[in-house]
Design a protein around this motif. Structure first.
Motif: not given
Length: 413
Positions: A5-12, A107-110, A392-394, A398-400
């Motif tokens: 359930k933890i996801l990165i911030h796409g816009e960031r 990833i570290v930011r998240t 979106e693909d980026c 990164v989420n994977v």
């Protein structure tokens, strides 16, 4: 903890990619950022600053490789390393290499912003001179730290202006100590654009990379004689370019008979004296080939080595020099399975595949458990200003990678 359930911030992530592209952005929205150039030095400083804002410590080794470390609960445990490279080719794209470094940063930011404390350290790595666009060969520094290349030899490599890698490294301010090299880790993970058309053509979101194909590279030098282009009869010429043309035709004829998955390229050719009124007296060209089967590569080398007997009627001399070779590298099965699990649990479409392009991961895989993730490249374009991977693909990729890292650095409850 339900890690999925933890996801990165796409816009960031998007804004970060664009900010890094400003270091060397070209008129056509590509990037020129050659290794250890002024632009590369500036982007390295920016990368270091962004890492330090997160409380990471940043060091460099004796090849200028950068390692930004986020402490874990137990810093005596082996770290999980995420990385790639910040350098580019001339007029390259905004994603090649840099996306892998920024994957680690995001990833570290998240993790930091989510208040997660990893059990083991996380390292974000920027490997020097992956492209080899300024100093040949490609993957120079990962080759040195993995023992594939001799450091003293690499330090003497020069760019087109005659500057050595040693001088550029010393001038950069990023020459560190050998003791800082990446020597051991629980995992090395690299996210990269595919640089090919497969994922897009099959409408897939993720490539789970199982390994990197073997490669071999040769230089062919043909020596003839220069003479006047208007007064020398054709039968009395020793035309190096005609001889090169014959050899290239022979290469194509024989290589095309080997295997449909074999790819080969004559990527560099120099002609001397390169004057329209003078018969060429020397031609030097490179031939590289790639295939995952070692027997096919052996057959390729046999074809190339037999060229010395093929100058034909041009009566030129042919010299063949092997530049380098790289065996097919298979990544760590456990890590590849973890990446696949992360892609599947995240709901993304994916396939297992083998990389046709070389990456730092293939050298590092020889001494550290390694895996890679691919995201699609529009029209398969890379090493070009047209290079494009949708935002979106980026984000998906990164989420994977985030889920894979969390799987490695957080103890199960």
């Amino acid at each position: 903890m339900e890690k999925q359930k933890i996801l990165i911030h796409g816009e960031r992530l998007r804004k970060t990619i664009e900010a890094f592209a400003d270091f060397g952005r070209t008129e056509n929205n590509g990037v020129t950022r050659l290794a250890l150039s002024d632009t590369d030095i500036k982007v390295r400083r920016h990368f270091q600053s962004e890492c330090e804002k997160l409380g990471m410590t940043v060091v460099s080794d004796d090849m200028g490789n950068m390692y930004a470390t986020l402490s874990g609960v137990d810093n005596n445990q082996l770290p999980v390393v995420v990385g790639s490279h910040l350098d580019s080719v001339k007029k390259g794209g905004r994603f090649d290499g840099v996306l892998g470094v920024l994957t680690g940063l995001e990833i570290v930011r998240t993790i930091v912003h989510s208040g997660i404390k990893p059990q083991v350290p996380i390292v974000v790595a920027n490997i020097t001179n992956e492209e080899g666009a300024r100093f040949e060969p490609a993957m120079m520094s990962s080759g040195v730290i993995s023992g594939k290349f001799d450091k003293a030899t690499m330090l003497q490599k020069t760019d087109t202006e005659g500057m050595t890698f040693r001088e550029a490294l010393k001038n950069s301010g990023f020459e560190g100590e050998e003791k800082n090299r990446l020597k051991d880790a629980a995992a090395f993970l690299e996210l990269h654009i595919e640089q090919g058309p497969v994922l897009e053509s099959e409408s897939l979101q993720i490539g789970v990379v199982e390994g990197v194909v073997g490669m071999v590279n040769y230089e062919v030098e043909i020596t003839g004689e220069s003479n006047h282009a208007g007064t020398t009869p054709m039968s009395m010429r020793k035309d190096a370019l005609f001889a090169a043309n014959n050899l290239i035709a022979e290469i194509r004829e024989k290589m095309n008979k080997l295997d449909d998955e074999l790819v080969y390229t004559i990527g560099r050719i120099n002609i001397s004296p390169n004057i329209h009124t003078v018969i060429p007296n020397k031609v030097v060209f490179t031939i590289e080939a790639r295939h995952q089967d070692s027997e096919t590569i052996r057959q390729v080398e046999e074809i190339i080595q037999e060229l010395t007997a093929s100058p034909g009627k041009e009566k030129c001399e042919v010299q063949i020099t092997k530049q380098w070779d790289r065996d097919t590298v298979w990544f760590n099965e456990n890590l590849v399975d973890r990446v696949e699990k992360s892609a599947k649990n995240s709901g993304y479409s994916y396939k297992r595949m083998v990389s046709g392009a070389g990456h730092d991961a293939q050298f590092i895989a020889t001494y550290i458990p390694t895996a890679m993730i691919f995201v699609p490249s529009i029209n398969g374009k890379s090493h070009s200003e047209d290079e494009l991977t949708p935002w979106e693909d980026c984000e998906n990729g990164v989420n994977v990678m985030l889920q894979t890292v969390l799987d490695l650095v957080i103890n199960e409850a």
